[in-house]
Design a protein around this motif. Structure first.
Motif, PDB file in Angstrom:
ATOM      1  N   GLU A 140      34.251  31.664  25.090  1.00  0.00           N
ATOM      2  CA  GLU A 140      33.633  32.345  23.961  1.00  0.00           C
ATOM      3  C   GLU A 140      33.033  31.345  22.979  1.00  0.00           C
ATOM      4  O   GLU A 140      31.961  31.593  22.412  1.00  0.00           O
ATOM      5  N   GLN A 141      33.698  30.219  22.782  1.00  0.00           N
ATOM      6  CA  GLN A 141      33.166  29.202  21.870  1.00  0.00           C
ATOM      7  C   GLN A 141      31.849  28.640  22.381  1.00  0.00           C
ATOM      8  O   GLN A 141      30.889  28.479  21.614  1.00  0.00           O
ATOM      9  N   GLU A 142      31.767  28.337  23.671  1.00  0.00           N
ATOM     10  CA  GLU A 142      30.517  27.804  24.221  1.00  0.00           C
ATOM     11  C   GLU A 142      29.424  28.855  24.235  1.00  0.00           C
ATOM     12  O   GLU A 142      28.245  28.543  24.020  1.00  0.00           O
ATOM     13  N   LEU A 143      29.788  30.112  24.458  1.00  0.00           N
ATOM     14  CA  LEU A 143      28.791  31.180  24.436  1.00  0.00           C
ATOM     15  C   LEU A 143      28.229  31.355  23.037  1.00  0.00           C
ATOM     16  O   LEU A 143      27.030  31.610  22.866  1.00  0.00           O
ATOM     17  N   ARG A 144      29.053  31.203  22.027  1.00  0.00           N
ATOM     18  CA  ARG A 144      28.546  31.279  20.647  1.00  0.00           C
ATOM     19  C   ARG A 144      27.597  30.125  20.351  1.00  0.00           C
ATOM     20  O   ARG A 144      26.627  30.279  19.599  1.00  0.00           O
ATOM     21  N   ARG A 145      27.873  28.956  20.918  1.00  0.00           N
ATOM     22  CA  ARG A 145      26.960  27.832  20.700  1.00  0.00           C
ATOM     23  C   ARG A 145      25.597  28.102  21.313  1.00  0.00           C
ATOM     24  O   ARG A 145      24.561  27.801  20.713  1.00  0.00           O
ATOM     25  N   LEU A 146      25.588  28.675  22.521  1.00  0.00           N
ATOM     26  CA  LEU A 146      24.312  29.006  23.157  1.00  0.00           C
ATOM     27  C   LEU A 146      23.602  30.123  22.419  1.00  0.00           C
ATOM     28  O   LEU A 146      22.365  30.162  22.393  1.00  0.00           O
ATOM     29  N   GLY A 147      24.357  31.048  21.842  1.00  0.00           N
ATOM     30  CA  GLY A 147      23.779  32.129  21.062  1.00  0.00           C
ATOM     31  C   GLY A 147      22.938  33.115  21.816  1.00  0.00           C
ATOM     32  O   GLY A 147      21.954  33.628  21.271  1.00  0.00           O
ATOM     33  N   PRO A 148      23.257  33.429  23.086  1.00  0.00           N
ATOM     34  CA  PRO A 148      22.423  34.403  23.794  1.00  0.00           C
ATOM     35  C   PRO A 148      22.840  35.839  23.471  1.00  0.00           C
ATOM     36  O   PRO A 148      24.004  36.210  23.595  1.00  0.00           O
ATOM     37  N   ALA A 149      21.881  36.637  23.049  1.00  0.00           N
ATOM     38  CA  ALA A 149      22.151  38.051  22.823  1.00  0.00           C
ATOM     39  C   ALA A 149      22.159  38.777  24.163  1.00  0.00           C
ATOM     40  O   ALA A 149      21.390  38.470  25.060  1.00  0.00           O
ATOM     41  N   GLY A 150      23.055  39.719  24.293  1.00  0.00           N
ATOM     42  CA  GLY A 150      23.112  40.513  25.511  1.00  0.00           C
ATOM     43  C   GLY A 150      24.000  39.938  26.587  1.00  0.00           C
ATOM     44  O   GLY A 150      23.939  40.402  27.731  1.00  0.00           O
ATOM     45  N   TRP A 151      24.826  38.938  26.287  1.00  0.00           N
ATOM     46  CA  TRP A 151      25.748  38.353  27.254  1.00  0.00           C
ATOM     47  C   TRP A 151      27.171  38.414  26.699  1.00  0.00           C
ATOM     48  O   TRP A 151      27.390  38.384  25.497  1.00  0.00           O
ATOM     49  N   ARG A 152      28.130  38.484  27.605  1.00  0.00           N
ATOM     50  CA  ARG A 152      29.530  38.552  27.212  1.00  0.00           C
ATOM     51  C   ARG A 152      30.380  37.770  28.207  1.00  0.00           C
ATOM     52  O   ARG A 152      29.897  37.368  29.284  1.00  0.00           O
ATOM     53  N   VAL A 153      31.642  37.562  27.866  1.00  0.00           N
ATOM     54  CA  VAL A 153      32.599  36.906  28.747  1.00  0.00           C
ATOM     55  C   VAL A 153      33.378  37.982  29.488  1.00  0.00           C
ATOM     56  O   VAL A 153      34.036  38.829  28.867  1.00  0.00           O
ATOM     57  N   SER A 154      33.311  37.949  30.790  1.00  0.00           N
ATOM     58  CA  SER A 154      34.013  38.930  31.624  1.00  0.00           C
ATOM     59  C   SER A 154      35.355  38.363  32.074  1.00  0.00           C
ATOM     60  O   SER A 154      35.477  37.170  32.401  1.00  0.00           O
ATOM     61  N   VAL A 155      36.363  39.233  32.110  1.00  0.00           N
ATOM     62  CA  VAL A 155      37.704  38.857  32.574  1.00  0.00           C
ATOM     63  C   VAL A 155      37.998  39.477  33.935  1.00  0.00           C
ATOM     64  O   VAL A 155      39.164  39.592  34.324  1.00  0.00           O
ATOM     65  N   ALA A 156      36.955  39.855  34.674  1.00  0.00           N
ATOM     66  CA  ALA A 156      37.162  40.521  35.955  1.00  0.00           C
ATOM     67  C   ALA A 156      37.886  39.632  36.955  1.00  0.00           C
ATOM     68  O   ALA A 156      38.582  40.131  37.845  1.00  0.00           O
ATOM     69  N   ASN A 157      37.742  38.299  36.815  1.00  0.00           N
ATOM     70  CA  ASN A 157      38.364  37.373  37.766  1.00  0.00           C
ATOM     71  C   ASN A 157      39.521  36.612  37.123  1.00  0.00           C
ATOM     72  O   ASN A 157      39.878  35.517  37.570  1.00  0.00           O
ATOM     73  N   GLU A 158      40.138  37.192  36.112  1.00  0.00           N
ATOM     74  CA  GLU A 158      41.179  36.470  35.388  1.00  0.00           C
ATOM     75  C   GLU A 158      42.370  36.125  36.272  1.00  0.00           C
ATOM     76  O   GLU A 158      43.024  35.100  36.074  1.00  0.00           O
ATOM     77  N   ARG A 159      42.652  36.945  37.287  1.00  0.00           N
ATOM     78  CA  ARG A 159      43.765  36.684  38.201  1.00  0.00           C
ATOM     79  C   ARG A 159      43.286  36.089  39.522  1.00  0.00           C
ATOM     80  O   ARG A 159      44.061  35.986  40.459  1.00  0.00           O
ATOM     81  N   PHE A 160      42.010  35.710  39.596  1.00  0.00           N
ATOM     82  CA  PHE A 160      41.410  35.146  40.811  1.00  0.00           C
ATOM     83  C   PHE A 160      41.465  36.127  41.982  1.00  0.00           C
ATOM     84  O   PHE A 160      41.402  35.704  43.144  1.00  0.00           O
ATOM     85  N   ASP A 161      41.568  37.420  41.721  1.00  0.00           N
ATOM     86  CA  ASP A 161      41.594  38.372  42.819  1.00  0.00           C
ATOM     87  C   ASP A 161      40.199  38.784  43.261  1.00  0.00           C
ATOM     88  O   ASP A 161      40.053  39.417  44.307  1.00  0.00           O
ATOM     89  N   MET A 162      39.174  38.419  42.503  1.00  0.00           N
ATOM     90  CA  MET A 162      37.798  38.668  42.932  1.00  0.00           C
ATOM     91  C   MET A 162      37.267  37.506  43.765  1.00  0.00           C
ATOM     92  O   MET A 162      36.641  37.705  44.798  1.00  0.00           O
ATOM     93  N   ALA A 163      37.510  36.270  43.323  1.00  0.00           N
ATOM     94  CA  ALA A 163      37.049  35.072  44.040  1.00  0.00           C
ATOM     95  C   ALA A 163      37.890  33.901  43.567  1.00  0.00           C
ATOM     96  O   ALA A 163      37.916  33.590  42.376  1.00  0.00           O
ATOM     97  N   THR A 164      38.575  33.257  44.490  1.00  0.00           N
ATOM     98  CA  THR A 164      39.443  32.145  44.115  1.00  0.00           C
ATOM     99  C   THR A 164      38.666  30.889  43.744  1.00  0.00           C
ATOM    100  O   THR A 164      39.180  30.037  43.009  1.00  0.00           O
TER     101      THR A 164
END
Length: 710
Positions: free
Chosen positions: A214-238
Motif C-alpha cells: 500500500e505504501q508503494e502504491l501510494r507513491r505511484l499514485g495510480p487512480a483505479g488500482w488497489r491491493v488484492s489479498v486473493a493470494n494471501e495464503r498462496f492458494d492461487m499461485a505459490t
C-alpha cells in the motif's frame, strides 16, 4: 577493492567428532602462531595454514602479502599478518571482498606444484603431491592465488587444500544457512564507534506485508488500482507474492476466475505507472489447455486493458536471449576473462564478440528503451508477457523503471525495485544462481545480466543515478554469498517456509474456466516474515563499513523529482473495465493488431509476421492512435545501444587480472598513497614516455568495449 568493516564475531573451533579437526601447530619455531579468526555465528575452522602468501600480481610493487589461510564450514578466508606494534586490520563480520570467498562461490579449485602438473580438485580427488600454490577461480570473476612456503609447512598446505576441496562440495544445504538459530541476532551486531552517530537510512520495503504494497502504491499514485489479498495464503499461485496490484473495479471473486488461464497461474498485475497515465503490467503466457467462459473472458479483459482503450502485449521472449543462451554466454565470458585465456591478445576482441554477452546486454537495453518510450508517448496498458513470467519479465520491467522513474535511480528506490520485481515476484534465484550446487540444470545469471544493463545506463547517464558502480559491484558479489535470504529462495512461499519445496504442480487444468475452491490444494498458511531467519542483502551495515557504504553514493548525482505528477492537459481515464479495446502485439521490432484476445484457439499469439512500424510517429497514421498527453521532458532516459555504446564491465569481469584493476579505484587514502608511489617509481624508471595527442585511430580504439570505465 574496498576495505573491510570492523564488526566481527568470534569463531568457535570445531567440536570433537563433528568432522575434520583443525591443525595443531606443534613447532612454534617453525610455524608462526595462528591469528584469531573473526567469523560469523555458527562458523568454525576446519583447517588453517599460517605463513601463506597471497599473490597480488607479478608486475606490482608488492607481489604478495603474508598471512594465515583458513578453511571454515562457510568460506575460505585469508587473514593478513599484523606487523609487530601495528594495530590489527579490521575484519568484516561477513566476507572481506578482497581476501575471502564463500564456499558456494568457488567455481574451480586448482593445486599446483613445480614437480607435478596442476590439478583441478574436487571432493573425491586424491592429491599425490604437496601443493606449492593454490588458485581459487570464483564465480564472481575473482581469482585468488595463494603460495605456500617451502620450509616445512607442506603438511599444513596439504591439509588446508583438501579441506577446501571437501568443504565446497559438502556445503549445499539451504537449511544449514537458513535454520541456524545462531544467525537470528545477526542484525543486532554492534556497530563500530564511528558508526554509532549515523542515522539509520529509510528501510527497504521487503513487500512481505500489506502495508509495504500500500505504501508503494501510494507513491505511484495510480487512480483505479488497489491491493488484492486473493493470494494471501498462496492458494492461487505459490510463485506469486501474497499481495497483487489489480484494477480497483475488479473484485477478488472475479479476479480468481483469471488465474487458471495463465501459465503457473501468474495473472497480469501492475508493475509501475507512468505519470502520463500509461500502465506497465507483467504476466505469464496464456494457458493453452484452458477453456474460458464468458465471465472468465471479462475478467482477463479487465486485467489486460487495465481501464485503457488499448493494450499492447510485449513478447519479451521474441527479442531476448533464453536462459540457456545467457548461461552459455556467461560461461564463455568467464573463460575469456580468466588470467590465462587460451586466446591470443590480438584475437581477444573477436573472442569477446563471440561470447555474445554484449549482444545480450544490447538486446535487453534496446527492448526496455522501446517499452519506456511507448509508455511515455502513448496512454495505454503495456503488458510484458513471458512463458513463465519469472526471468525476462523481471529484467525488462526493472530496466523500464530505471529509464522512466527517477525514484528507481536512487539507492532506496533501486533496492525497492529489486525486492519487488525480482524477489517478491518470484525470480527463481535458487535455480538461476545455483548456490546449493544442485546440478547445473536451470542455472543462468539473469540477475547478473540485469546488473550489467544497469551499469551500462549508469555509465551513459552518470548524473542521473544516486548510486555508483561500487554499489552495483557490491550487489553483484553479494548475490553469490549464501548469508542472505534474498538470493537463497525462488519465491515468497519458499522463503516463508524456509526453503521447503512444493511437491505438486502449479498448473491446473480448469473445468469450465475455474475449478471450485474446495477442490484446490489448500496450502498451510505461513506467517508473514517467518521462515528464513537470515537477513536480507540490503543490511549493508552487516558486511560493509561506513567508509565502504559512503562509496555507494554518487557525488555528481543531480536530484530529480521523485514524485509522480500527471502533466497538464492529461485528462482522467474515461474507458471503463467493461469496454472491449484494441489489442496489439509488439515483437521483433514490429507492431501487429490482435483480432482475438485469447490466442490459444489458434495456438499462437500471432500467425503472420508482425507489421513493421518504423517509428512511434507512424502509429498515428496507421492505427489512428494519437498521443493523448505530451512527453515529460527529461523523464525517460534513452540510451545508445549501437556500436561501442555497450561496453565491457571491466571492473567486474577483469578482476581476475589485478594488473588491470590496480589503481583504477583506490578505496582508501593509504591505497591512493601507494598508487602515487607506484606511479612515481614507474616515471623514475622511464617506463612511460610523453605522448602526443591521440590520433583518430587511437581515439576510435578508446571507444572499444575494452575502454576503461570512468
Amino acid at each position: 577493492m574496498l576495505p573491510a568493516a570492523k564488526s566481527s564475531f568470534k569463531v568457535r573451533q570445531q567440536e570433537p567428532g563433528a568432522g575434520p579437526r583443525g591443525p595443531k601447530f606443534s613447532n612454534a619455531k617453525r610455524n608462526r602462531p595462528c591469528q584469531a579468526f573473526p567469523g560469523i555465528p555458527g562458523e568454525f575452522v576446519l583447517e588453517a595454514a599460517p605463513g601463506v602468501r597471497r599473490s597480488l600480481g607479478a608486475s606490482l610493487r608488492f607481489d604478495s602479502i603474508p598471512g594465515t589461510l583458513f578453511c571454515t564450514n562457510r568460506r575460505v578466508a585469508f587473514v593478513p599478518d599484523v606487523p609487530p606494534g601495528a594495530k590489527a586490520h579490521p575484519r568484516c563480520s561477513f566476507l572481506h571482498s578482497e581476501y575471502d570467498v564463500a564456499l558456494p562461490c568457488i567455481g574451480k579449485l586448482v593445486a599446483a606444484s613445480s614437480v607435478s602438473k596442476a590439478k583441478v580438485l574436487t571432493a573425491s580427488s586424491s592429491l599425490k603431491f604437496m601443493p606449492e600454490e593454490l588458485v581459487l577461480y570464483c564465480r564472481d570473476f575473482r581469482v585468488l592465488h595463494f603460495r605456500f612456503p617451502e620450509s616445512g609447512l607442506e603438511p599444513g598446505a596439504f591439509r588446508v587444500t583438501m579441506a577446501i576441496a571437501r568443504a565446497q562440495e559438502s556445503d549445499r544445504d539451504v537449511a544449514a544457512w537458513s535454520d541456524s538459530t545462531q544467525l537470528r541476532n545477526l542484525e543486532n551486531a554492534q556497530r563500530s564507534p564511528e558508526e554509532e552517530g549515523e542515522e539509520d537510512p529509510a528501510p527497504t520495503l521487503l513487500f512481505k506485508s500489506l502495508q509495504d504494497w500500500e505504501q508503494e502504491l501510494r507513491r505511484l499514485g495510480p487512480a483505479g488500482w488497489r491491493v488484492s489479498v486473493a493470494n494471501e495464503r498462496f492458494d492461487m499461485a505459490t510463485s506469486l507474492p501474497r499481495y497483487l496490484w489489480v484494477p480497483g473495479q475488479l473484485l477478488d471473486n472475479e479476479l480468481k476466475r483469471a488465474f487458471a488461464h495463465f501459465n503457473q497461474r501468474r495473472i497480469p498485475r501492475l508493475c509501475w505507472r507512468h505519470p502520463g497515465g500509461s500502465d506497465l503490467l507483467r504476466a505469464a503466457s496464456f494457458h493453452a489447455a484452458s477453456d474460458p467462459e464468458k465471465e472468465d473472458t471479462r475478467a482477463v479483459e479487465a486485467l489486460l486493458l487495465a481501464g485503457h482503450a488499448r493494450c499492447v502485449v510485449v513478447d519479451t521472449v521474441a527479442d531476448l536471449p533464453s536462459s540457456t543462451e545467457i548461461q552459455l554466454a556467461h560461461v564463455r565470458l568467464r573463460t575469456l576473462c580468466s588470467p590465462d585465456p587460451a586466446v591470443a591478445d590480438e584475437k581477444w576482441l573477436s573472442a569477446l564478440e563471440g561470447t555474445h554477452w554484449l549482444d545480450h546486454v544490447r538486446a535487453c537495453v534496446r527492448k526496455a528503451s522501446d517499452v519506456a518510450v511507448l509508455l511515455a508517448e502513448r496512454r495505454c496498458s503495456v503488458v510484458l508477457q513471458e512463458s513463465d513470467d519469472r526471468d525476462l519479465n523481471c529484467l525488462v520491467a526493472s530496466l523500464v523503471q530505471l529509464l522512466a522513474d527517477p525514484h528507481a535511480r536512487t539507492q532506496l528506490g533501486f533496492q525497492n525495485l529489486v525486492q519487488r520485481e525480482w524477489v517478491a515476484a518470484g525470480h527463481p534465484f535458487a535455480q538461476r544462481l545455483n548456490l546449493c550446487r544442485d546440478g547445473d540444470r536451470g542455472e543462468a545469471p539473469v540477475f547478473q545480466l540485469f546488473l550489467d544493463c544497469a551499469w551500462q545506463l549508469l555509465r551513459q547517464f552518470p548524473a542521473a543515478f544516486a548510486f555508483t558502480e561500487a554499489y552495483l559491484l557490491a550487489l553483484h558479489d553479494s548475490s553469490y554469498v549464501p548469508f542472505f535470504s534474498t538470493f537463497l529462495f525462488s519465491c515468497q512461499w519458499e522463503r516463508s517456509r524456509g526453503g521447503q519445496h512444493r511437491a505438486s504442480s502449479q498448473l491446473y487444468t480448469p473445468v469450465n474456466g475455474w475449478r471450485d475452491a474446495a477442490n484446490l490444494e489448500i496450502l498451510p498458511q505461513a506467517p508473514v516474515g517467518g521462515g528464513a531467519c537470515l537477513p536480507p542483502v540490503w543490511a549493508w551495515a552487516l558486511h560493509y563499513s561506513a567508509q565502504q557504504r559512503a562509496q555507494f553514493q554518487n557525488p555528481i548525482y543531480t536530484r530529480a523529482s521523485d514524485g509522480h505528477m500527471a502533466p497538464p492537459g492529461c485528462s482522467k481515464l474515461k474507458a471503463t473495465l467493461s469496454e472491449t479495446g484494441a489489442v496489439f502485439l509488439l515483437a521483433r521490432g514490429g507492431l501487429a493488431p490482435q483480432p482475438h484476445l485469447f490466442p490459444w484457439k489458434n495456438g499462437s499469439l500471432v500467425k503472420k509476421g508482425p507489421w513493421r512500424v518504423p517509428s512511434s510517429d507512424s502509429l498515428n497514421d496507421q492505427w489512428g492512435w494519437p498521443s493523448s498527453c505530451p512527453a515529460l521532458p527529461g523523464a525517460v532516459l534513452v540510451p545508445a545501444c549501437t556500436g561501442s555504446a555497450i561496453q565491457l564491465w571491466r571492473r567486474c569481469y577483469l578482476r581476475g587480472s589485478p594488473e588491470r584493476q590496480r589503481g583504477l579505484f583506490p578505496a582508501m587514502l593509504t591505497d591512493l598513497t601507494e598508487e602515487l608511489e607506484l606511479l612515481q617509481e614507474c616515471l623514475n624508471d622511464g617506463h612511460w614516455r610523453a605522448t602526443s595527442p591521440p590520433s583518430p585511430a587511437e581515439s576510435e580504439e578508446a571507444g572499444s568495449p575494452l575502454s576503461p570505465s570512468r
